[in-house]
Design an enzyme around this catalytic site. Structure first.
Site, mmCIF file in Angstrom:
data_model
loop_
_atom_site.group_PDB
_atom_site.id
_atom_site.type_symbol
_atom_site.label_atom_id
_atom_site.label_comp_id
_atom_site.label_asym_id
_atom_site.label_seq_id
_atom_site.Cartn_x
_atom_site.Cartn_y
_atom_site.Cartn_z
ATOM 1 N N ARG A 122 0.835 -1.215 0.000
ATOM 2 C CA ARG A 122 0.000 0.000 0.000
ATOM 3 C C ARG A 122 0.872 1.268 0.000
ATOM 4 N NH1 ARG A 122 -4.778 -0.718 4.074
ATOM 5 N NH2 ARG A 122 -5.490 1.113 2.928
ATOM 6 N N GLN A 168 -6.331 9.160 6.952
ATOM 7 C CA GLN A 168 -5.085 8.620 7.508
ATOM 8 C C GLN A 168 -3.935 9.580 7.268
ATOM 9 O OE1 GLN A 168 -4.567 4.659 5.954
ATOM 10 N NE2 GLN A 168 -6.425 3.891 6.943
ATOM 11 N N ASP A 313 -15.390 3.113 2.695
ATOM 12 C CA ASP A 313 -15.315 1.724 3.170
ATOM 13 C C ASP A 313 -16.593 0.937 2.885
ATOM 14 O OD1 ASP A 313 -12.749 2.135 4.048
ATOM 15 O OD2 ASP A 313 -13.333 2.596 6.109
ATOM 16 N N LYS A 340 -6.747 -0.071 -1.402
ATOM 17 C CA LYS A 340 -7.165 -0.522 -0.068
ATOM 18 C C LYS A 340 -6.519 -1.894 0.214
ATOM 19 C CE LYS A 340 -9.594 3.017 1.082
ATOM 20 N NZ LYS A 340 -9.108 3.876 2.152
ATOM 21 N N ARG A 344 -10.219 -3.111 -4.499
ATOM 22 C CA ARG A 344 -11.636 -3.422 -4.243
ATOM 23 C C ARG A 344 -12.499 -3.271 -5.488
ATOM 24 N NH1 ARG A 344 -12.015 -0.890 1.877
ATOM 25 N NH2 ARG A 344 -10.949 -2.655 2.863
HETATM 26 C C1 S3P Z 1 -9.419 5.408 7.987
HETATM 27 C C2 S3P Z 1 -9.422 6.150 6.839
HETATM 28 C C3 S3P Z 1 -9.775 5.604 5.524
HETATM 29 C C4 S3P Z 1 -10.548 4.298 5.643
HETATM 30 C C5 S3P Z 1 -9.902 3.350 6.629
HETATM 31 C C6 S3P Z 1 -9.833 3.991 8.006
HETATM 32 C C7 S3P Z 1 -9.016 6.049 9.246
HETATM 33 O O1 S3P Z 1 -8.587 5.349 4.811
HETATM 34 O O2 S3P Z 1 -10.652 3.686 4.394
HETATM 35 O O3 S3P Z 1 -10.655 2.153 6.724
HETATM 36 O O4 S3P Z 1 -9.255 5.471 10.333
HETATM 37 O O5 S3P Z 1 -8.454 7.155 9.182
HETATM 38 P P1 S3P Z 1 -7.864 6.490 3.927
HETATM 39 O O6 S3P Z 1 -7.424 7.560 4.827
HETATM 40 O O7 S3P Z 1 -6.708 5.796 3.264
HETATM 41 O O8 S3P Z 1 -8.911 6.929 2.949
#
Ligand code: S3P
Length: 429
Positions: A122, A168, A313, A340, A344
């Site tokens: 990733r 994230q 998600d 992801k 997906r």
């Molecule tokens: C998350 C942010 C999302 C999400 C992941 C959890 C988080 O990812 O898809 O399941 O807890 O900040 P991305 O920030 O890569 O979009």
């Protein structure tokens, strides 16, 4: 693990308390570790992903205790973390990895971060590039795990437009900005889940928000808390869709997180015609309430633009909903799905096509024509590709399929929903 799935189910009825929210559990544990004093977190998600965060924090010298689903953390502050003896193995967890990259960018010791096969593929440059701009000592190209963050005693402030809609990335940069020497500004291209911002304030920190721009003042003092993690909307969504699709169903999902940066799934499914109601709303640092869902017919829709981050998600579930909806559903601007836990877009199309769904893939989404009755046409064996969200979606697809279906790598659901198959069994009739 191979699992025989329940197929052709007559109805779903009953009440489910889904496990704690994954995103909120990670953040509660990390802020607990950074606070002064003892933090108690109830209804913590004891699934594989959040366990990785707890294990990493223990390796960094933070005392963590478990009792049922209550986690007790004795905070050590930003400055008293310890050099771990071994690399931090973050398993399958992108959230743990990216948040810790930000947090560990200014420490007096070097740390190595590693993960499983999926996590090692990733993209990490979206986090490491801006962190390096702040002065983090991470050797280039820093695009994938394993990565080593070298000891570093200074981070500069950052003025940055985050080029990808990712909570994230935003959160990693917030953890770094808290340790910077001046005020930082982060601008998002679309609103993403704001759990880090809420948790920061809950632990006594300050943060300004103006539209899509956050202003982060350096601060490293946080106060320990007692809090309860609401149920995970993404886990509840699995049952919301199941009860919508299986005839004669009614389910109540208790105290599910209703943060409006996460409830896009409920909006889209309602727009498609779902029969949903919310009761017993509680507003704490994160709102929660009961969701009551009854079976209903669905119509196709378009899901695109800024809405995507709010449903990211749940898009596999919405793709399944679309196979049962009247008309065409278009999902676009969702290229993030390709990076992801698995690709997906490819996984959803391949697996649902095995059941006769009419799905076209696009570089950034899917086009789905419905409604199509589901039954095994090319194979009676489905796979999760090691991705929890694909596994959970396929378990719902099976409920409305005829025939016999098995699911390989079914243990992937433990990443976010450890007792999923037991909960499902309890409400199936
Ligand atoms: C998350 C942010 C999302 C999400 C992941 C959890 C988080 O990812 O898809 O399941 O807890 O900040 P991305 O920030 O890569 O979009």
């Amino acid at each position: 693990m191979e699992k025989t799935l329940r197929t052709n189910v007559a109805k779903l009825t009953g009440t489910i308390a889904v496990p704690g929210d994954k995103s909120i559990s990670h953040r509660a544990a990390i802020f607990g570790a950074l606070a002064t004093g003892t933090t108690k977190i109830d209804h913590f998600l004891l699934a594989d992903d959040c366990q990785q965060t707890l294990t990493a924090l223990k390796q960094l010298g933070v005392p963590v205790q478990l009792s049922g689903d209550q986690v007790t953390i004795k905070g050590r502050g930003f400055k008293n973390l310890q050099h771990p003896n071994q690399p931090l193995n973050l398993g399958n967890s992108g959230t743990a990895t990216r948040l810790l990259l930000g947090l560990l960018s200014k420490q007096s010791f070097a740390v190595e971060l590693a993960g499983d096969q999926s996590l090692s593929k990733r993209p990490m440059a979206r986090v490491t590039a801006p962190l390096r701009q702040m002065g983090a000592n991470i050797a280039e190209p820093a695009a994938h795990l394993p990565l080593t963050i070298q000891a570093n005693n200074r981070l500069q402030a950052l003025d940055y437009r985050i080029p990808v809609a990712s909570a994230q990335v935003k959160s990693a940069l917030i953890f770094a900005a808290l340790q910077a020497d001046q005020v930082s500004h982060l601008t998002e291209i679309a609103p993403t889940r704001d759990h880090t911002e809420r948790m920061l304030r809950q632990f006594g920190g300050v943060l300004d928000k103006d539209g899509l721009t956050l202003t982060i003042t350096p601060q490293t003092q946080f106060k320990s808390q007692q809090l309860r993690v609401p149920g995970d909307l993404s886990s509840a969504a699995v049952f919301v869709l199941a009860a919508t699709l299986v005839p004669n169903s009614q389910l109540r999902l208790q105290q599910v997180g209703l943060n409006n940066t996460r409830t896009g799934f409920l909006d889209v499914l309602s727009r498609m015609g779902a029969n949903l109601r919310v009761e017993n709303v509680h507003s704490a640092f994160e709102a929660s309430g009961d969701l009551i869902v009854n079976t209903s017919d669905l119509n196709g829709t378009i899901i695109e633009g800024q809405e995507i981050a709010n449903v990211i998600d749940e898009l596999p579930l919405l793709a399944l909903a679309a196979t049962q909806a009247h008309g065409t559903t278009v999902i676009k601007d969702a290229a993030e799905l390709r990076v992801k836990e698995t690709d997906r877009i490819a996984a959803v199309a391949t697996e649902l096509s095995k059941l006769g769904a009419q799905i076209e893939t696009k570089p950034d989404g899917l086009v789905i024509h419905g409604p199509t009755p589901l039954k095994p046409v090319t194979s009676d064996q489905l796979t999760t590709y090691g991705d929890h969200r694909i596994g959970l979606m396929l378990a719902v697809a099976a409920l409305i399929s005829n025939g016999t279906l098995t699911l390989t790598q079914a243990e992937a659901v433990n990443v976010s929903y450890p007792h999923f198959f037991a909960d499902l069994q309890r409400v199936c009739h």
